[in-house]
Design an enzyme around this catalytic site. Sequence first.
Site, PDB file in Angstrom:
ATOM      1  N   LYS A  15     -67.287 -10.301   7.890  1.00 43.02           N
ATOM      2  CA  LYS A  15     -68.447  -9.478   7.572  1.00 43.02           C
ATOM      3  C   LYS A  15     -69.140  -8.981   8.844  1.00 43.02           C
ATOM      4  O   LYS A  15     -69.652  -7.862   8.877  1.00 43.02           O
ATOM      5  CB  LYS A  15     -69.403 -10.263   6.674  1.00 43.02           C
ATOM      6  CG  LYS A  15     -68.777 -10.605   5.314  1.00 43.02           C
ATOM      7  CD  LYS A  15     -69.697 -11.441   4.454  1.00 43.02           C
ATOM      8  CE  LYS A  15     -69.041 -11.777   3.122  1.00 43.02           C
ATOM      9  NZ  LYS A  15     -67.877 -12.687   3.265  1.00 43.02           N
ATOM     10  N   CYS A  34     -69.273 -16.921  -2.763  1.00 39.94           N
ATOM     11  CA  CYS A  34     -67.952 -16.832  -3.394  1.00 39.94           C
ATOM     12  C   CYS A  34     -67.834 -17.933  -4.447  1.00 39.94           C
ATOM     13  O   CYS A  34     -66.926 -18.764  -4.422  1.00 39.94           O
ATOM     14  CB  CYS A  34     -66.826 -16.921  -2.368  1.00 39.94           C
ATOM     15  SG  CYS A  34     -66.859 -18.394  -1.323  1.00 39.94           S
TER      16      CYS A  34
END
Length: 415
Positions: free
Chosen positions: A239, A349
């Site tokens: 990211k 997640c």
Amino acid sequence: MAQPTGIHARRAALKMLDAVLRRGETLEQAAPGALRDVRDANDKALARAITGETLRWLTDIDALIDSATKQRLPDDAKPRAVLRMMLAQALRLETPAHAVIATGLPLLAGGPRRLAHGVFSTLTKQSASLPEAPSLPDAVCGRWGEMAGRIAPGLAFPPEVDLHVKEAAQTAQWQAQLGGISLAPGHVRVPRGTAVESLEGFKDGAWWVQDLAAQLPSHLLGEGAGKSALDLCAAPGGKTMALAAAGWKVTALDISKRRLDVLKDNLKRTGLQASPVRADALTWESKHQFDAILLDAPCTATGTCRRHPDVLHRIGPRQIAEMVEIQRALIERAAGLLKPGGTLVYAVCSLEREEGEDQAAWIGANCGLAPAPITPEELPDGIAPTPEGWLRTDPGMLADEGGLDGFFVGRWVRE
């Protein structure tokens, strides 16, 4: 007496299964110790494959074992563990029965060995088989509700390999060069088992490995145009690199030196710029606030069950509650580091409501942040925001294209 070829891989797999199912370790925690004495790279890969497929199909394999025994074997009995591995090899890895027997039975002795041989032989003669989709543990079905039935087919195989292309405008080029498919700008998917480091573009840093679902949180912050962004809990850097490629001036914070070193290596390989900081996010003091913060928070990671099937068997209410507490502390910290008018993206997640939807409700009630709903136009085809404007993905989505990990993502603006 000579050891059967492949016995070292089976012993290592047995150790990994014990570490996961009895001690609650992750596969990644269990692997180094279990594989310490396995020298051959192919044997290491085989041990991981046996362990992964055993955990992926554990509920159905156990049902087969129970159907062939007069008295149920205890869950922690060694004969059950060995039989689990033997059946996973025969039914999922297509290992010939004689090889399964030759490498499985030496792990037992005496009566347990005869028992395992008898059960395996009985099931083989019956042409035992597994269903098309794995059955999930009862506890998991209870937590996930109707979502469990949609997710199960997506767990039947390990996932394909997703790549995040550094220059989104070059997506079509890399899709053609790598022979993959693309489900979104900047995304290319190649077959599972691909040796990533040997692919064209790896050494040049043209892309990095990152699941499609994991690519979406950074995308939801848009173009940076030189503004400041904090990637909280940043390592291993997927990211961070996405934000840097989108023009953000990124501070990448993580507490782990080892994982931060991986992030630095990834930045060097891709030629992207960021400022890595090793610190505890809960105590770190910044000299300034940020225009945007991406908090990909520590979580139970149940959304990664396609690649990490251990989460199906070692995550329960205690682990979920622990993660919720950590997440809330990090969210409060992130809110305090955000400029007025700045944007926070929170992601996990996880498929657990407590870590996703319930946290979103808590943020709205406690953190002085206003929702910034996610729009359909920001997401790949086949993925839509929830009515509340959050993003919820699961492994049952995009099934015909190979699926994706389970994520919850929300976005807010500081008032």
